[in-house]
Design a protein around this motif. Structure first.
Motif, PDB file in Angstrom:
ATOM      1  N   UNK A 131      32.352  -5.190 -34.277  1.00  0.00           N
ATOM      2  CA  UNK A 131      33.220  -4.619 -35.312  1.00  0.00           C
ATOM      3  C   UNK A 131      34.412  -3.866 -34.722  1.00  0.00           C
ATOM      4  N   UNK A 132      34.460  -3.724 -33.413  1.00  0.00           N
ATOM      5  CA  UNK A 132      35.470  -2.912 -32.742  1.00  0.00           C
ATOM      6  C   UNK A 132      36.891  -3.256 -33.179  1.00  0.00           C
ATOM      7  N   UNK A 133      37.275  -4.512 -33.120  1.00  0.00           N
ATOM      8  CA  UNK A 133      38.666  -4.905 -33.398  1.00  0.00           C
ATOM      9  C   UNK A 133      39.067  -4.583 -34.831  1.00  0.00           C
ATOM     10  N   UNK A 134      38.251  -4.971 -35.795  1.00  0.00           N
ATOM     11  CA  UNK A 134      38.592  -4.696 -37.195  1.00  0.00           C
ATOM     12  C   UNK A 134      38.574  -3.196 -37.479  1.00  0.00           C
ATOM     13  N   UNK A 135      37.552  -2.503 -36.979  1.00  0.00           N
ATOM     14  CA  UNK A 135      37.434  -1.068 -37.252  1.00  0.00           C
ATOM     15  C   UNK A 135      38.635  -0.303 -36.700  1.00  0.00           C
ATOM     16  N   UNK A 136      38.979  -0.534 -35.440  1.00  0.00           N
ATOM     17  CA  UNK A 136      40.078   0.224 -34.839  1.00  0.00           C
ATOM     18  C   UNK A 136      41.416  -0.125 -35.488  1.00  0.00           C
ATOM     19  N   UNK A 137      41.608  -1.367 -35.882  1.00  0.00           N
ATOM     20  CA  UNK A 137      42.850  -1.740 -36.581  1.00  0.00           C
ATOM     21  C   UNK A 137      42.940  -1.013 -37.915  1.00  0.00           C
ATOM     22  N   UNK A 138      41.851  -0.986 -38.663  1.00  0.00           N
ATOM     23  CA  UNK A 138      41.834  -0.272 -39.951  1.00  0.00           C
ATOM     24  C   UNK A 138      42.026   1.232 -39.738  1.00  0.00           C
ATOM     25  N   UNK A 139      41.433   1.772 -38.677  1.00  0.00           N
ATOM     26  CA  UNK A 139      41.587   3.203 -38.397  1.00  0.00           C
ATOM     27  C   UNK A 139      43.046   3.527 -38.052  1.00  0.00           C
ATOM     28  N   UNK A 140      43.695   2.664 -37.276  1.00  0.00           N
ATOM     29  CA  UNK A 140      45.110   2.903 -36.944  1.00  0.00           C
ATOM     30  C   UNK A 140      45.976   2.846 -38.198  1.00  0.00           C
ATOM     31  N   UNK A 141      45.724   1.898 -39.082  1.00  0.00           N
ATOM     32  CA  UNK A 141      46.479   1.791 -40.336  1.00  0.00           C
ATOM     33  C   UNK A 141      46.280   3.022 -41.225  1.00  0.00           C
ATOM     34  N   UNK A 142      45.164   3.686 -41.054  1.00  0.00           N
ATOM     35  CA  UNK A 142      44.759   4.768 -41.961  1.00  0.00           C
ATOM     36  C   UNK A 142      45.030   6.169 -41.433  1.00  0.00           C
ATOM     37  N   UNK A 143      45.674   6.279 -40.277  1.00  0.00           N
ATOM     38  CA  UNK A 143      45.943   7.608 -39.706  1.00  0.00           C
ATOM     39  C   UNK A 143      46.624   8.536 -40.717  1.00  0.00           C
ATOM     40  N   UNK A 144      47.662   8.088 -41.446  1.00  0.00           N
ATOM     41  CA  UNK A 144      48.285   9.014 -42.412  1.00  0.00           C
ATOM     42  C   UNK A 144      47.325   9.493 -43.509  1.00  0.00           C
ATOM     43  N   UNK A 179      19.930  15.547 -42.951  1.00  0.00           N
ATOM     44  CA  UNK A 179      20.991  14.935 -42.164  1.00  0.00           C
ATOM     45  C   UNK A 179      22.344  15.363 -42.703  1.00  0.00           C
ATOM     46  N   UNK A 180      23.346  15.374 -41.820  1.00  0.00           N
ATOM     47  CA  UNK A 180      24.714  15.736 -42.189  1.00  0.00           C
ATOM     48  C   UNK A 180      25.547  14.472 -42.322  1.00  0.00           C
ATOM     49  N   UNK A 181      26.152  14.281 -43.475  1.00  0.00           N
ATOM     50  CA  UNK A 181      26.898  13.064 -43.789  1.00  0.00           C
ATOM     51  C   UNK A 181      28.390  13.276 -43.547  1.00  0.00           C
ATOM     52  N   UNK A 182      28.997  12.293 -42.909  1.00  0.00           N
ATOM     53  CA  UNK A 182      30.444  12.243 -42.762  1.00  0.00           C
ATOM     54  C   UNK A 182      30.914  10.872 -43.203  1.00  0.00           C
ATOM     55  N   UNK A 183      32.126  10.776 -43.724  1.00  0.00           N
ATOM     56  CA  UNK A 183      32.590   9.481 -44.217  1.00  0.00           C
ATOM     57  C   UNK A 183      34.096   9.394 -44.241  1.00  0.00           C
ATOM     58  N   UNK A 184      34.570   8.164 -44.345  1.00  0.00           N
ATOM     59  CA  UNK A 184      36.000   7.937 -44.497  1.00  0.00           C
ATOM     60  C   UNK A 184      36.256   6.561 -45.071  1.00  0.00           C
ATOM     61  N   UNK A 185      37.232   6.484 -45.962  1.00  0.00           N
ATOM     62  CA  UNK A 185      37.698   5.198 -46.494  1.00  0.00           C
ATOM     63  C   UNK A 185      38.890   4.760 -45.661  1.00  0.00           C
ATOM     64  N   UNK A 186      39.099   3.480 -45.549  1.00  0.00           N
ATOM     65  CA  UNK A 186      40.311   2.981 -44.921  1.00  0.00           C
ATOM     66  C   UNK A 186      41.387   2.832 -45.987  1.00  0.00           C
ATOM     67  N   UNK A 195      41.194   2.702 -50.224  1.00  0.00           N
ATOM     68  CA  UNK A 195      41.161   4.029 -50.846  1.00  0.00           C
ATOM     69  C   UNK A 195      41.533   3.963 -52.324  1.00  0.00           C
ATOM     70  N   UNK A 196      40.840   4.768 -53.113  1.00  0.00           N
ATOM     71  CA  UNK A 196      41.149   4.875 -54.530  1.00  0.00           C
ATOM     72  C   UNK A 196      40.615   3.757 -55.395  1.00  0.00           C
ATOM     73  N   UNK A 197      39.752   2.929 -54.860  1.00  0.00           N
ATOM     74  CA  UNK A 197      39.216   1.791 -55.608  1.00  0.00           C
ATOM     75  C   UNK A 197      37.747   1.947 -55.986  1.00  0.00           C
ATOM     76  N   UNK A 198      37.149   3.108 -55.671  1.00  0.00           N
ATOM     77  CA  UNK A 198      35.750   3.350 -56.022  1.00  0.00           C
ATOM     78  C   UNK A 198      34.749   2.735 -55.069  1.00  0.00           C
ATOM     79  N   UNK A 199      35.214   2.114 -53.998  1.00  0.00           N
ATOM     80  CA  UNK A 199      34.303   1.461 -53.058  1.00  0.00           C
ATOM     81  C   UNK A 199      33.487   2.478 -52.273  1.00  0.00           C
ATOM     82  N   UNK A 200      34.103   3.601 -51.930  1.00  0.00           N
ATOM     83  CA  UNK A 200      33.371   4.628 -51.185  1.00  0.00           C
ATOM     84  C   UNK A 200      32.300   5.284 -52.053  1.00  0.00           C
ATOM     85  N   UNK A 201      32.572   5.482 -53.324  1.00  0.00           N
ATOM     86  CA  UNK A 201      31.545   6.044 -54.213  1.00  0.00           C
ATOM     87  C   UNK A 201      30.318   5.145 -54.229  1.00  0.00           C
ATOM     88  N   UNK A 202      30.563   3.848 -54.369  1.00  0.00           N
ATOM     89  CA  UNK A 202      29.448   2.893 -54.389  1.00  0.00           C
ATOM     90  C   UNK A 202      28.725   2.878 -53.045  1.00  0.00           C
TER      91      UNK A 202
END
Length: 180
Positions: free
Chosen positions: A22-35, A92-99, A103-110
């Protein structure tokens, strides 16, 4: 890939564990999502950072989940359960982030609800805590929608983006989750 590689699925997303592939897709999405992410969180944006992150997720006190769109299989976001403690605590301590593209589509809630169900049923946890910077309105709203209750305020709680940041403590127990 079929739905059989998901740990759980909902109407639009499935959760699965991270893989090295998942490295390539994850890091690309993370770079797009920095702002979107800054100053709240800093997911890995390089191959080396991803490899270190992935290695940490293999520790017995951590679980990592990718939240993927069922229609495409693409990664919409991620969620980790850290500092897992069993015995009488079962927390457990939960952390999360949407790309950004999701974002804003309800996918993270689900996805969060699916991951909570997995943590309570499969991991045997009783309580999940989410620590959120008070000004991170989207993250606070996500914790609230998931049925978490505000339990307190922790000044200078985590070192993020070069400074010690205050956090609100939100939590949910397995009993609260079942009742929601």
């Amino acid at each position: 890939m079929g739905d059989d590689h998901y740990l759980a699925t909902g109407p639009r997303v499935g959760i699965r564990h991270f893989t090295a592939a998942d490295r390539t897709e994850f890091t690309a999405r993370a770079r797009e999502s920095v702002p979107l992410h800054r100053p709240w969180l800093s997911p890995p944006v390089t191959d080396a950072a991803y490899d270190g992150y992935f290695a940490k997720l293999q520790e017995p006190t951590r679980e990592g989940f990718l939240i993927c769109e069922l229609e495409t299989g693409g990664i919409a976001g991620f969620l980790t359960v850290n500092n897992i403690v069993y015995a009488a605590f079962r927390n457990g301590a939960v952390g999360y982030g949407a790309f950004a593209h999701a974002a804003g589509r309800g996918l993270m809630s689900e996805g969060l609800r699916l991951a909570m169900r997995y943590a309570f049923d499969e991991l045997g946890l009783h309580r999940l805590e989410i620590n959120v910077q008070p000004d991170n309105e989207r993250s606070v709203a996500l914790a609230r929608r998931a049925g978490c209750r505000l339990e307190g305020y922790s000044p200078d709680f985590l070192f993020i983006d070069g400074a010690w940041r205050d956090h609100e403590r939100w939590a949910i127990t397995s009993d609260m989750f079942e009742a929601a």
